[in-house]
Write a protein that holds these residues in place. Structure first.
Motif, PDB file in Angstrom:
ATOM      1  N   GLN A  56      42.573  24.775  31.809  1.00 13.81           N
ATOM      2  CA  GLN A  56      43.924  24.868  32.355  1.00 13.81           C
ATOM      3  C   GLN A  56      44.160  26.043  33.294  1.00 13.81           C
ATOM      4  O   GLN A  56      45.030  25.980  34.146  1.00 13.81           O
ATOM      5  N   TYR A  57      43.419  27.113  33.145  1.00 18.34           N
ATOM      6  CA  TYR A  57      43.653  28.307  33.951  1.00 18.34           C
ATOM      7  C   TYR A  57      43.391  28.001  35.420  1.00 18.34           C
ATOM      8  O   TYR A  57      42.352  27.455  35.776  1.00 18.34           O
ATOM      9  N   ASP A  58      44.337  28.340  36.276  1.00 24.54           N
ATOM     10  CA  ASP A  58      44.214  28.073  37.703  1.00 24.54           C
ATOM     11  C   ASP A  58      43.655  29.314  38.400  1.00 24.54           C
ATOM     12  O   ASP A  58      44.395  30.149  38.909  1.00 24.54           O
ATOM     13  N   TRP A  59      42.323  29.421  38.394  1.00 23.34           N
ATOM     14  CA  TRP A  59      41.682  30.593  38.971  1.00 23.34           C
ATOM     15  C   TRP A  59      42.042  30.765  40.433  1.00 23.34           C
ATOM     16  O   TRP A  59      42.304  31.873  40.899  1.00 23.34           O
ATOM     17  N   ARG A  60      42.051  29.686  41.192  1.00 24.57           N
ATOM     18  CA  ARG A  60      42.293  29.798  42.640  1.00 24.57           C
ATOM     19  C   ARG A  60      43.672  30.380  42.941  1.00 24.57           C
ATOM     20  O   ARG A  60      43.824  31.169  43.876  1.00 24.57           O
ATOM     21  N   SER A  61      44.700  30.036  42.158  1.00 25.28           N
ATOM     22  CA  SER A  61      46.025  30.605  42.415  1.00 25.28           C
ATOM     23  C   SER A  61      46.050  32.092  42.056  1.00 25.28           C
ATOM     24  O   SER A  61      46.665  32.898  42.746  1.00 25.28           O
ATOM     25  N   ARG A  62      45.363  32.483  40.988  1.00 29.26           N
ATOM     26  CA  ARG A  62      45.279  33.900  40.607  1.00 29.26           C
ATOM     27  C   ARG A  62      44.474  34.679  41.635  1.00 29.26           C
ATOM     28  O   ARG A  62      44.828  35.796  42.010  1.00 29.26           O
ATOM     29  N   GLU A  63      43.392  34.076  42.094  1.00 29.77           N
ATOM     30  CA  GLU A  63      42.559  34.700  43.121  1.00 29.77           C
ATOM     31  C   GLU A  63      43.397  34.951  44.378  1.00 29.77           C
ATOM     32  O   GLU A  63      43.368  36.047  44.951  1.00 29.77           O
ATOM     33  N   ALA A  64      44.179  33.957  44.784  1.00 27.01           N
ATOM     34  CA  ALA A  64      45.027  34.101  45.973  1.00 27.01           C
ATOM     35  C   ALA A  64      46.085  35.181  45.760  1.00 27.01           C
ATOM     36  O   ALA A  64      46.348  35.990  46.662  1.00 27.01           O
ATOM     37  N   ALA A  65      46.687  35.208  44.571  1.00 24.45           N
ATOM     38  CA  ALA A  65      47.712  36.216  44.285  1.00 24.45           C
ATOM     39  C   ALA A  65      47.109  37.620  44.307  1.00 24.45           C
ATOM     40  O   ALA A  65      47.697  38.547  44.877  1.00 24.45           O
ATOM     41  N   LEU A  66      45.944  37.792  43.701  1.00 24.09           N
ATOM     42  CA  LEU A  66      45.295  39.104  43.709  1.00 24.09           C
ATOM     43  C   LEU A  66      44.872  39.507  45.111  1.00 24.09           C
ATOM     44  O   LEU A  66      44.955  40.685  45.479  1.00 24.09           O
ATOM     45  N   ASN A  67      44.460  38.547  45.915  1.00 21.31           N
ATOM     46  CA  ASN A  67      44.018  38.862  47.271  1.00 21.31           C
ATOM     47  C   ASN A  67      45.176  39.184  48.211  1.00 21.31           C
ATOM     48  O   ASN A  67      44.952  39.684  49.314  1.00 21.31           O
ATOM     49  N   ARG A  68      46.403  38.921  47.791  1.00 21.46           N
ATOM     50  CA  ARG A  68      47.564  39.356  48.578  1.00 21.46           C
ATOM     51  C   ARG A  68      47.794  40.861  48.420  1.00 21.46           C
ATOM     52  O   ARG A  68      48.500  41.478  49.205  1.00 21.46           O
ATOM     53  N   LEU A  69      47.180  41.449  47.394  1.00 18.15           N
ATOM     54  CA  LEU A  69      47.281  42.888  47.162  1.00 18.15           C
ATOM     55  C   LEU A  69      46.150  43.597  47.897  1.00 18.15           C
ATOM     56  O   LEU A  69      45.069  43.045  48.082  1.00 18.15           O
ATOM     57  N   THR A  70      46.406  44.821  48.300  1.00 12.89           N
ATOM     58  CA  THR A  70      45.353  45.618  48.925  1.00 12.89           C
ATOM     59  C   THR A  70      44.403  46.079  47.830  1.00 12.89           C
ATOM     60  O   THR A  70      44.825  46.658  46.837  1.00 12.89           O
ATOM     61  N   GLN A  71      43.123  45.794  47.999  1.00 13.29           N
ATOM     62  CA  GLN A  71      42.115  46.180  47.022  1.00 13.29           C
ATOM     63  C   GLN A  71      41.018  46.972  47.722  1.00 13.29           C
ATOM     64  O   GLN A  71      40.674  46.684  48.870  1.00 13.29           O
ATOM     65  N   ILE A  82      42.155  57.271  47.880  1.00 11.25           N
ATOM     66  CA  ILE A  82      43.007  56.091  47.719  1.00 11.25           C
ATOM     67  C   ILE A  82      44.157  56.401  46.772  1.00 11.25           C
ATOM     68  O   ILE A  82      45.297  56.033  47.013  1.00 11.25           O
ATOM     69  N   LEU A  83      43.875  57.108  45.694  1.00 11.68           N
ATOM     70  CA  LEU A  83      44.923  57.486  44.761  1.00 11.68           C
ATOM     71  C   LEU A  83      45.995  58.299  45.469  1.00 11.68           C
ATOM     72  O   LEU A  83      47.185  58.083  45.273  1.00 11.68           O
ATOM     73  N   SER A  84      45.587  59.193  46.336  1.00 21.15           N
ATOM     74  CA  SER A  84      46.533  60.000  47.091  1.00 21.15           C
ATOM     75  C   SER A  84      47.405  59.122  47.983  1.00 21.15           C
ATOM     76  O   SER A  84      48.623  59.284  48.054  1.00 21.15           O
ATOM     77  N   ILE A  85      46.800  58.157  48.650  1.00 22.09           N
ATOM     78  CA  ILE A  85      47.557  57.250  49.523  1.00 22.09           C
ATOM     79  C   ILE A  85      48.545  56.435  48.696  1.00 22.09           C
ATOM     80  O   ILE A  85      49.712  56.301  49.038  1.00 22.09           O
ATOM     81  N   CYS A  86      48.086  55.878  47.561  1.00 28.06           N
ATOM     82  CA  CYS A  86      48.966  55.079  46.708  1.00 28.06           C
ATOM     83  C   CYS A  86      50.147  55.896  46.224  1.00 28.06           C
ATOM     84  O   CYS A  86      51.280  55.438  46.239  1.00 28.06           O
ATOM     85  N   ALA A  87      49.857  57.099  45.778  1.00 28.78           N
ATOM     86  CA  ALA A  87      50.899  57.915  45.167  1.00 28.78           C
ATOM     87  C   ALA A  87      51.929  58.420  46.164  1.00 28.78           C
ATOM     88  O   ALA A  87      53.107  58.529  45.841  1.00 28.78           O
ATOM     89  N   HIS A  88      51.513  58.714  47.375  1.00 30.29           N
ATOM     90  CA  HIS A  88      52.420  59.382  48.303  1.00 30.29           C
ATOM     91  C   HIS A  88      52.967  58.514  49.428  1.00 30.29           C
ATOM     92  O   HIS A  88      54.002  58.816  49.984  1.00 30.29           O
ATOM     93  N   ARG A  89      52.286  57.456  49.778  1.00 32.18           N
ATOM     94  CA  ARG A  89      52.711  56.698  50.951  1.00 32.18           C
ATOM     95  C   ARG A  89      53.150  55.271  50.655  1.00 32.18           C
ATOM     96  O   ARG A  89      54.047  54.757  51.304  1.00 32.18           O
TER      97      ARG A  89
END
Length: 105
Positions: A56-71, A82-89
């Protein structure tokens, strides 16, 4: 890899099919002798979760949702920037996961 580099998740159809097959072919132990969680996670619960992930788990929809985030991927020392950028900007929560493949150096 020394500098952090952006990446996206991509599981191949073959990898997902292999996962489904392994979940379906799991050799289960005997049921626990108590009706609570005192001996660990109940077998019936693990079987229910396994069936959900396999069928039942829809991997492709989760994959797409995660890929909308900057990784980003990089060595631990490089990830401090990266932590500095996340925290301050970005005003974006950062989640750091550490995975070691091979011997730790």
């Amino acid at each position: 890899m020394t500098a952090p580099a952006p990446f996206q998740i991509h599981a191949t159809d073959a990898q997902l099919e292999d996962l489904r097959a392994r979940l379906h072919n799991t050799r289960w132990p005997e049921r626990e002798v108590v009706d609570d969680w005192s001996q660990g996670t109940p077998l019936s619960y693990v079987q229910e979760v396994s069936t959900y992930w396999a069928d039942q788990y829809d991997w492709r929809s989760r994959e797409a949702a995660l890929n909308r985030l900057t990784q980003w991927r990089g060595r631990r020392r490089a990830l401090a920037s990266i932590l500095s950028i996340c925290a301050h900007r970005m005003k974006t929560p950062c989640l750091f996961c550490s995975v070691t493949v091979g011997p730790v150096q």
